[in-house]
Design a protein around this motif. Structure first.
Motif, PDB file in Angstrom:
ATOM      1  N   TYR A 164      27.895  41.980  52.755  1.00  0.00           N
ATOM      2  CA  TYR A 164      27.144  41.385  51.668  1.00  0.00           C
ATOM      3  C   TYR A 164      28.170  41.058  50.404  1.00  0.00           C
ATOM      4  N   ALA A 165      29.339  40.442  51.249  1.00  0.00           N
ATOM      5  CA  ALA A 165      30.485  40.004  50.483  1.00  0.00           C
ATOM      6  C   ALA A 165      30.928  38.587  50.767  1.00  0.00           C
ATOM      7  N   GLN A 166      30.404  37.674  50.215  1.00  0.00           N
ATOM      8  CA  GLN A 166      30.485  36.257  50.338  1.00  0.00           C
ATOM      9  C   GLN A 166      31.469  35.750  49.677  1.00  0.00           C
ATOM     10  N   ALA A 167      32.750  35.215  50.428  1.00  0.00           N
ATOM     11  CA  ALA A 167      33.746  34.664  49.678  1.00  0.00           C
ATOM     12  C   ALA A 167      33.157  33.374  49.064  1.00  0.00           C
ATOM     13  N   THR A 168      33.401  32.964  47.713  1.00  0.00           N
ATOM     14  CA  THR A 168      32.902  31.591  47.160  1.00  0.00           C
ATOM     15  C   THR A 168      34.121  31.012  46.449  1.00  0.00           C
ATOM     16  N   ASN A 169      35.361  31.603  46.238  1.00  0.00           N
ATOM     17  CA  ASN A 169      36.313  30.996  45.415  1.00  0.00           C
ATOM     18  C   ASN A 169      37.611  31.641  45.892  1.00  0.00           C
ATOM     19  N   ILE A 170      38.744  30.695  45.930  1.00  0.00           N
ATOM     20  CA  ILE A 170      39.964  31.274  46.134  1.00  0.00           C
ATOM     21  C   ILE A 170      40.786  30.742  45.118  1.00  0.00           C
ATOM     22  N   LEU A 171      41.446  31.975  44.528  1.00  0.00           N
ATOM     23  CA  LEU A 171      42.381  31.526  43.312  1.00  0.00           C
ATOM     24  C   LEU A 171      43.931  31.834  43.807  1.00  0.00           C
ATOM     25  N   THR A 172      44.722  31.337  43.187  1.00  0.00           N
ATOM     26  CA  THR A 172      46.290  31.131  43.298  1.00  0.00           C
ATOM     27  C   THR A 172      46.900  31.294  42.051  1.00  0.00           C
ATOM     28  N   ASN A 173      48.261  31.710  42.137  1.00  0.00           N
ATOM     29  CA  ASN A 173      49.094  31.535  40.929  1.00  0.00           C
ATOM     30  C   ASN A 173      49.163  30.298  40.427  1.00  0.00           C
ATOM     31  N   ASP A 174      49.873  30.155  39.556  1.00  0.00           N
ATOM     32  CA  ASP A 174      49.972  28.779  38.741  1.00  0.00           C
ATOM     33  C   ASP A 174      50.550  27.774  39.378  1.00  0.00           C
ATOM     34  N   ARG A 213      26.860  45.314  47.644  1.00  0.00           N
ATOM     35  CA  ARG A 213      25.812  45.263  46.857  1.00  0.00           C
ATOM     36  C   ARG A 213      25.642  46.584  46.036  1.00  0.00           C
ATOM     37  N   HIS A 214      26.173  47.583  46.830  1.00  0.00           N
ATOM     38  CA  HIS A 214      26.078  48.837  45.753  1.00  0.00           C
ATOM     39  C   HIS A 214      27.392  49.339  45.131  1.00  0.00           C
ATOM     40  N   LEU A 215      28.353  48.490  45.124  1.00  0.00           N
ATOM     41  CA  LEU A 215      29.500  48.559  44.418  1.00  0.00           C
ATOM     42  C   LEU A 215      29.353  48.286  42.856  1.00  0.00           C
ATOM     43  N   PRO A 216      29.991  48.936  41.964  1.00  0.00           N
ATOM     44  CA  PRO A 216      29.892  48.518  40.421  1.00  0.00           C
ATOM     45  C   PRO A 216      30.414  46.952  40.255  1.00  0.00           C
ATOM     46  N   ASN A 217      29.660  46.411  39.562  1.00  0.00           N
ATOM     47  CA  ASN A 217      30.036  44.902  39.332  1.00  0.00           C
ATOM     48  C   ASN A 217      31.479  44.977  38.906  1.00  0.00           C
ATOM     49  N   ASN A 218      32.010  43.756  39.208  1.00  0.00           N
ATOM     50  CA  ASN A 218      33.345  43.230  39.036  1.00  0.00           C
ATOM     51  C   ASN A 218      34.315  44.294  39.645  1.00  0.00           C
ATOM     52  N   ILE A 241      37.370  35.631  45.274  1.00  0.00           N
ATOM     53  CA  ILE A 241      36.161  36.123  44.629  1.00  0.00           C
ATOM     54  C   ILE A 241      35.126  36.164  45.555  1.00  0.00           C
ATOM     55  N   VAL A 242      34.337  37.226  45.691  1.00  0.00           N
ATOM     56  CA  VAL A 242      33.045  37.223  46.442  1.00  0.00           C
ATOM     57  C   VAL A 242      31.735  37.748  45.687  1.00  0.00           C
ATOM     58  N   LYS A 243      30.763  37.198  46.048  1.00  0.00           N
ATOM     59  CA  LYS A 243      29.506  37.450  45.582  1.00  0.00           C
ATOM     60  C   LYS A 243      28.504  37.830  46.457  1.00  0.00           C
ATOM     61  N   ASN A 244      27.193  38.304  45.934  1.00  0.00           N
ATOM     62  CA  ASN A 244      26.175  38.387  46.727  1.00  0.00           C
ATOM     63  C   ASN A 244      24.929  38.033  45.900  1.00  0.00           C
ATOM     64  N   HIS A 245      23.806  38.274  46.947  1.00  0.00           N
ATOM     65  CA  HIS A 245      22.278  37.952  45.928  1.00  0.00           C
ATOM     66  C   HIS A 245      21.753  38.875  44.815  1.00  0.00           C
ATOM     67  N   GLU A 246      22.538  39.998  44.813  1.00  0.00           N
ATOM     68  CA  GLU A 246      22.069  40.948  43.845  1.00  0.00           C
ATOM     69  C   GLU A 246      22.754  40.632  42.375  1.00  0.00           C
ATOM     70  N   GLY A 247      23.777  39.706  42.282  1.00  0.00           N
ATOM     71  CA  GLY A 247      24.169  39.256  41.077  1.00  0.00           C
ATOM     72  C   GLY A 247      25.766  39.981  40.708  1.00  0.00           C
ATOM     73  N   LYS A 248      26.028  40.728  41.966  1.00  0.00           N
ATOM     74  CA  LYS A 248      27.392  41.230  41.768  1.00  0.00           C
ATOM     75  C   LYS A 248      28.626  40.033  42.213  1.00  0.00           C
ATOM     76  N   THR A 249      29.626  40.349  41.558  1.00  0.00           N
ATOM     77  CA  THR A 249      30.744  39.459  41.563  1.00  0.00           C
ATOM     78  C   THR A 249      32.104  40.620  41.767  1.00  0.00           C
ATOM     79  N   HIS A 250      32.733  40.489  42.777  1.00  0.00           N
ATOM     80  CA  HIS A 250      33.970  41.271  43.148  1.00  0.00           C
ATOM     81  C   HIS A 250      35.309  40.689  43.141  1.00  0.00           C
ATOM     82  N   THR A 251      36.330  41.098  43.018  1.00  0.00           N
ATOM     83  CA  THR A 251      37.594  40.357  43.280  1.00  0.00           C
ATOM     84  C   THR A 251      38.404  41.147  44.534  1.00  0.00           C
TER      85      THR A 251
END
Length: 510
Positions: A187-197, A6-11, A206-216
């Protein structure tokens, strides 16, 4: 090392050698196996170190089919996971559990007992259980008054259990937080898994939290260790590139959900009191106890599933309500309070009972569920606060489940009668051989298994014998979701052993 996401810079971009998604029994056991190595291990936890209602809400979902507990209350969503309130019952699988059994559709593992054996001893250590020895002979020499029923051992044997009091939240928190190479992100909830083409390699988590932060998160190897329900849910919800979900090209992700059926099946009325500590246990006190199990030969002869039967003094059991009734509050803490309150009341009412009932016991079964593709996890239309569709559990049982329970109580009745020890009374719901249904009060063990089952053939399973998702080079699954069959024991010891086996495999890859 601990980082609050939650305390990391967004993205923010988080990179490492290994990414373990989920800090419960499987995830923490694996992370500990990499402690003090030269590899950077990323351990993602969707919650924090304490219970939080908004985090627990992420486990909400729907159920249908056979009555089940509220999904929100059937797991714990914070560091340590469901070890925060488990009973600690530990026993290894039996050799038959790994075999293909012609009378059990979809049975058979691509590994056997010998493949898992080396990791059971290590799992015992992680769970802080006693020695890796589950033989009656061993424990009878260590613990007094473990007198067994004098039954025919070609029919019934005594399966030994040991008991853990490990709560990973407190037991391993400092080790993980102080580690130099394990990076725990809360507070790093995995919400999506992305792959190569080509959908052959995971590129981003992709991880998100209730503070509106999204991280990769980016890692060379990715392990899902969120539990059988959440692992399936995340794979199915990761559908931006693969419309059916990651690893679901054969429509198997989420199928074959299994639980342990736990229900009173009869009463044992002994002719004389039987004084023994073998068939009872007290949390935090008992080192080893036994349940009655059916031999492998007889399972094959009778074409039944594997199960064990425990005893509860009937003077207490007659006042105990089914857990499926008392564990219906959406808050797992309140559900637990309800269960304990009922148990306390039953103990109080039964304490002063006298007469014949003092020689009577309730017989309670715990039995594997027959693998069933219609018992499954799917996605609901409702989404959680982070935008992920909620899980929908359809719990479906089969004729083999009921046949097996009914046959086991018949076997017990015959054997106790032949031994001259007493008589067994069958529960009414088992008497009609044409009735395949289970009553609503049938309990589950909160043991979620089988939604990403293991098989060498991608047409039959989601992961291979090394728990790698078929068709994806760097995505693995840890935990009981990999089980093709569920055996009779509680799953934690075996899922820990299986996770440690996976950990060894990954050490050869990074």
């Amino acid at each position: 090392m601990h980082i609050d996401a939650r305390h990391l810079p967004n993205n923010s971009i988080i990179e490492g050698d290994l990414c373990i998604i989920g800090a419960g029994a499987a995830g923490i056991s694996m992370a500990l196996d990499w402690n003090n190595s030269r590899h950077k291990v990323i351990l993602l936890e969707g919650g924090g170190f304490d219970y939080d209602d908004s985090i627990q809400d992420l486990y909400s979902g729907k159920t249908s089919g056979q009555k089940y507990y509220p999904l929100r209350a059937s797991r714990l969503h914070y560091f340590g996971g469901t070890t925060g309130h488990w009973a600690g019952m530990c026993a290894p699988f039996d050799p038959i559990d790994f075999k293909e059994r012609p009378w059990v559709p979809h049975s058979g593992w691509p590994i056997n007992m010998e493949d898992l054996e080396p990791y059971y001893a290590k799992a015992n250590e992680v769970l802080e259980v006693g020695p890796y020895n589950y033989s009656y002979r061993y424990w009878n020499e260590k613990v007094p008054n473990l007198k067994p029923f004098p039954l025919d051992d070609t029919v019934i044997w005594n399966k030994i259990w040991q008991f853990s009091t490990a709560r990973y939240n407190t037991l391993y928190r400092d080790t993980i937080v102080n580690s130099k190479n394990i990076h725990l992100y809360t507070y790093a909830q995995a919400t999506n898994i992305l792959t190569n083409d080509g959908l052959s390699e995971v590129s981003d988590i992709i991880v998100k939290n209730h503070e509106g932060k999204t991280h990769t998160v980016r890692a060379k190897q990715v392990i899902l260790a969120c539990g059988a329900i959440q692992n399936a849910r995340l794979l199915l919800a990761s559908n931006t590139q693969a419309p059916k979900g990651i690893g679901n090209q054969n429509d198997l992700v989420g199928r074959f959900f299994m639980e342990h059926l736990e229900i009173a099946i009869g009463e044992l009325w002994l002719f004389e009191p039987f004084i023994s500590d073998l068939y009872s246990w007290d949390y935090g006190q008992t080192r080893a106890s036994a349940e009655l199990a059916i031999t492998e030969d007889l399972q094959e002869q009778e074409k039944i599933l594997n199960g064990t039967v425990s005893l509860t003094p009937l003077k207490v059991a007659q006042y105990m309500k089914p857990r499926m009734e008392t564990w219906q509050n959406e808050d797992p803490r309140k559900s637990m309070d309800n269960v304990f309150a009922n148990w306390g009341e039953a103990d109080e009412k039964g304490r002063n009972a006298s007469g014949f009932i003092e020689k009577a016991h309730q017989l309670n079964i715990r039995i594997e569920q027959a693998p069933n593709p219609n018992s499954r996890i799917t996605l609901d239309s409702k989404k959680d606060a982070l935008g992920v569709p909620e899980a929908h559990l359809h719990w479906a049982l089969t004729r083999l489940d009921k046949h097996s329970v009914r046959t086991i109580i018949h076997i017990l009745g015959q054997e106790f009668g032949k031994s001259g020890l007493g008589r067994v009374k069958m529960k009414a719901f088992l008497r009609d051989t044409d009735d395949d249904l289970f009553p609503e009060e049938t309990n589950g063990g909160w043991h979620h298994m089988g939604t990403t089952r293991m098989a060498d053939d991608p047409q039959k399973g989601v992961v291979d014998s090394n728990c790698k998702v078929h068709g994806i080079s760097n995505l693995f699954i840890a935990g009981s979701g990999c089980y093709p069959t569920s055996a009779a024991p509680n799953p934690t010891l075996s899922l820990t052993a299986l996770s440690l086996r996976l950990s060894d495999h990954l050490k050869k890859k990074v």
